[in-house]
Scaffold this motif. Structure first.
Motif, short mmCIF file in Angstrom:
data_model
loop_
_atom_site.label_atom_id
_atom_site.label_comp_id
_atom_site.label_asym_id
_atom_site.label_seq_id
_atom_site.Cartn_x
_atom_site.Cartn_y
_atom_site.Cartn_z
N GLN A 11 -2.63 -4.10 17.08
CA GLN A 11 -3.84 -4.60 17.75
C GLN A 11 -4.50 -5.63 16.86
O GLN A 11 -5.66 -5.46 16.46
CB GLN A 11 -4.80 -3.42 18.04
CG GLN A 11 -4.34 -2.56 19.20
CD GLN A 11 -5.27 -1.41 19.48
OE1 GLN A 11 -5.16 -0.35 18.85
NE2 GLN A 11 -6.17 -1.57 20.41
N CYS A 12 -3.75 -6.67 16.51
CA CYS A 12 -4.28 -7.62 15.54
C CYS A 12 -4.76 -8.93 16.18
O CYS A 12 -5.27 -9.81 15.49
CB CYS A 12 -3.26 -7.90 14.44
SG CYS A 12 -1.58 -8.02 15.01
N ASP A 14 -5.58 -10.88 20.51
CA ASP A 14 -5.78 -10.51 21.91
C ASP A 14 -4.46 -10.16 22.62
O ASP A 14 -4.40 -9.25 23.44
CB ASP A 14 -6.58 -11.57 22.68
CG ASP A 14 -6.02 -12.98 22.56
OD1 ASP A 14 -6.68 -13.92 23.04
OD2 ASP A 14 -4.93 -13.16 21.99
N THR A 16 -1.65 -8.78 21.35
CA THR A 16 -1.17 -7.44 21.01
C THR A 16 -2.12 -6.36 21.53
O THR A 16 -1.69 -5.26 21.86
CB THR A 16 -0.94 -7.29 19.49
OG1 THR A 16 -2.10 -7.71 18.79
CG2 THR A 16 0.26 -8.12 19.04
N GLU A 17 -3.40 -6.67 21.62
CA GLU A 17 -4.36 -5.74 22.25
C GLU A 17 -3.92 -5.44 23.69
O GLU A 17 -3.88 -4.28 24.11
CB GLU A 17 -5.75 -6.36 22.33
CG GLU A 17 -6.56 -6.37 21.07
CD GLU A 17 -7.35 -5.08 20.86
OE1 GLU A 17 -7.82 -4.88 19.73
OE2 GLU A 17 -7.48 -4.27 21.80
N THR A 20 -0.76 -3.34 23.78
CA THR A 20 -1.05 -1.96 23.40
C THR A 20 -1.76 -1.22 24.54
O THR A 20 -1.42 -0.08 24.85
CB THR A 20 -1.85 -1.94 22.09
OG1 THR A 20 -0.96 -2.33 21.04
CG2 THR A 20 -2.42 -0.57 21.78
N TYR A 21 -2.73 -1.87 25.17
CA TYR A 21 -3.41 -1.23 26.31
C TYR A 21 -2.42 -0.89 27.42
O TYR A 21 -2.42 0.21 27.95
CB TYR A 21 -4.49 -2.15 26.88
CG TYR A 21 -5.86 -1.88 26.32
CD1 TYR A 21 -6.30 -2.52 25.16
CD2 TYR A 21 -6.71 -0.97 26.93
CE1 TYR A 21 -7.55 -2.27 24.64
CE2 TYR A 21 -7.97 -0.71 26.41
CZ TYR A 21 -8.38 -1.36 25.26
OH TYR A 21 -9.62 -1.11 24.74
N HIS A 41 0.70 2.74 14.78
CA HIS A 41 -0.44 1.82 14.85
C HIS A 41 -0.50 0.92 13.62
O HIS A 41 0.33 1.06 12.70
CB HIS A 41 -1.74 2.63 15.03
CG HIS A 41 -1.76 3.38 16.33
ND1 HIS A 41 -2.22 2.80 17.50
CD2 HIS A 41 -1.37 4.63 16.66
CE1 HIS A 41 -2.10 3.69 18.49
NE2 HIS A 41 -1.59 4.80 18.01
N ASP A 42 -1.50 0.04 13.60
CA ASP A 42 -1.56 -1.01 12.59
C ASP A 42 -1.35 -0.55 11.15
O ASP A 42 -0.63 -1.19 10.38
CB ASP A 42 -2.90 -1.77 12.69
CG ASP A 42 -2.89 -2.77 13.85
OD1 ASP A 42 -3.99 -3.18 14.29
OD2 ASP A 42 -1.79 -3.15 14.28
N HIS A 76 2.02 -5.20 12.05
CA HIS A 76 0.63 -5.62 11.92
C HIS A 76 0.56 -7.00 11.27
O HIS A 76 1.12 -7.20 10.19
CB HIS A 76 -0.13 -4.60 11.06
CG HIS A 76 -1.56 -4.95 10.85
ND1 HIS A 76 -2.46 -5.11 11.89
CD2 HIS A 76 -2.26 -5.22 9.72
CE1 HIS A 76 -3.64 -5.42 11.41
NE2 HIS A 76 -3.56 -5.50 10.10
#
Lengths: 215, 80
Positions: A11-12, A14, A16-17, A20-21, A41-42, A76
């Motif tokens: 989640q580094c 937008d 990858t956010e 991940t969502y 996770h990161d 990450h």
């Protein structure tokens, strides 16, 4: 090797956010089917921890979300976690879905050499459009959904017991249905760009290795 | 020959830029697996620069046009 899913969730930025969502749908499906899942996770998305997790859990199914190149996948930020000439042999006999740009060009080939496994990925950049209005609530973004739901179809289809090739086909059919859906609704300014992006992913998605492989 | 290729390539870049400028909504951003997603203006800058991201934006456009004009896109869409 045992049945199980390892999934990377960076989640580094937008992009990858969003990945991940949308991966929540994949992990939910794995839970429904009773498949053991390890989310990375990161803080663990670096080479050393990734290798440790793969060796310790030895799960047969790995989903990568993250930036990629023709011969590597990142965790990450700029941390490489899988790379030709470094640790691709760890992917032997596993089934891999890499939602990472270009990784099927070389990495996918090397990961499946002398292996019963499969690597589903992309020979171009995997793209998606997002509506900036929903950047803090990706699951409400109906533009991104058009790209990420067909992409999710790959791991979900594998979890449901389909082979690598069947999952690739299921996903591509979903892409085509989304293109059809957009073309049939009254034309919006974003229509040609969305269709172009979906077509890109359709063309770029490939299966390397054993296309009969199942999770 | 290579000079002509370069000219055509410049023309295609300009076409893609014009299309993005005229048609792409400003609320859309493109994620291409590079660090940051691209706004409309950033897409145009990358196409102008002819860098990796810009080249892929142009290629996406060309692949789409080829598929439309050859009928391949609609043939595939109608197959499902």
């Amino acid at each position: 090797m045992q049945n199980g899913l390892i999934i990377t969730l960076p989640q580094c930025d937008d992009a990858t956010e969003y990945l991940t969502y949308y991966s929540k749908f994949v992990t939910k499906e794995a839970e429904k089917k009773g498949i053991k899942t390890k989310e990375i996770h990161d803080n663990e998305l670096n080479l050393k921890d990734f290798i440790k997790i793969i060796k310790k859990l030895d799960y047969n199914f790995v989903v990568f979300n993250g930036h990629g190149t023709t011969n590597s996948i990142l965790g990450h930020k700029a941390n490489v976690i899988l790379k030709v000439g470094v640790n691709e042999e760890l992917m032997k006999d596993r089934i891999i879905y890499a939602r990472s740009c270009n990784a099927a060009v070389s990495l996918g080939v090397e990961c499946t050499k002398n292996s019963n496994g499969a690597f589903i990925g992309y020979i171009f950049p995997f793209v998606f459009y997002m509506n900036e209005k929903w950047s803090t609530k990706p699951l409400n973004d109906n533009v991104a959904k058009l790209f990420l739901e067909p992409s999710n179809q790959i791991p979900i289809s594998l979890i449901k017991g389909n082979s690598a090739k069947e999952s690739d086909i299921n996903s591509k059919e979903h892409i085509l249905k989304n293109i059809n859906k957009i073309l049939r609704t009254p034309s919006e300014p974003d229509t040609p760009f969305i269709v172009e992006g979906l077509w890109n992913n359709y063309l770029g998605q490939v299966v390397r290795g054993n296309d009969s492989a199942k999770v | 020959m290579s000079g002509e290729k370069q000219e055509i390539s410049e023309k295609i870049k300009q076409l893609v830029i014009a299309r993005i400028k005229a048609q792409m909504p400003s609320n859309l951003k493109l994620s291409m697996g590079f660090e940051n997603s691209l706004t409309k203006e950033e897409m145009i800058e990358h196409v102008k620069a002819g860098d990796e991201q810009g080249t892929h934006i142009v290629n996406m456009h060309l692949n789409f046009i080829k598929a439309l004009t050859s009928g391949k896109l609609m043939k595939e869409v109608n197959s499902v």
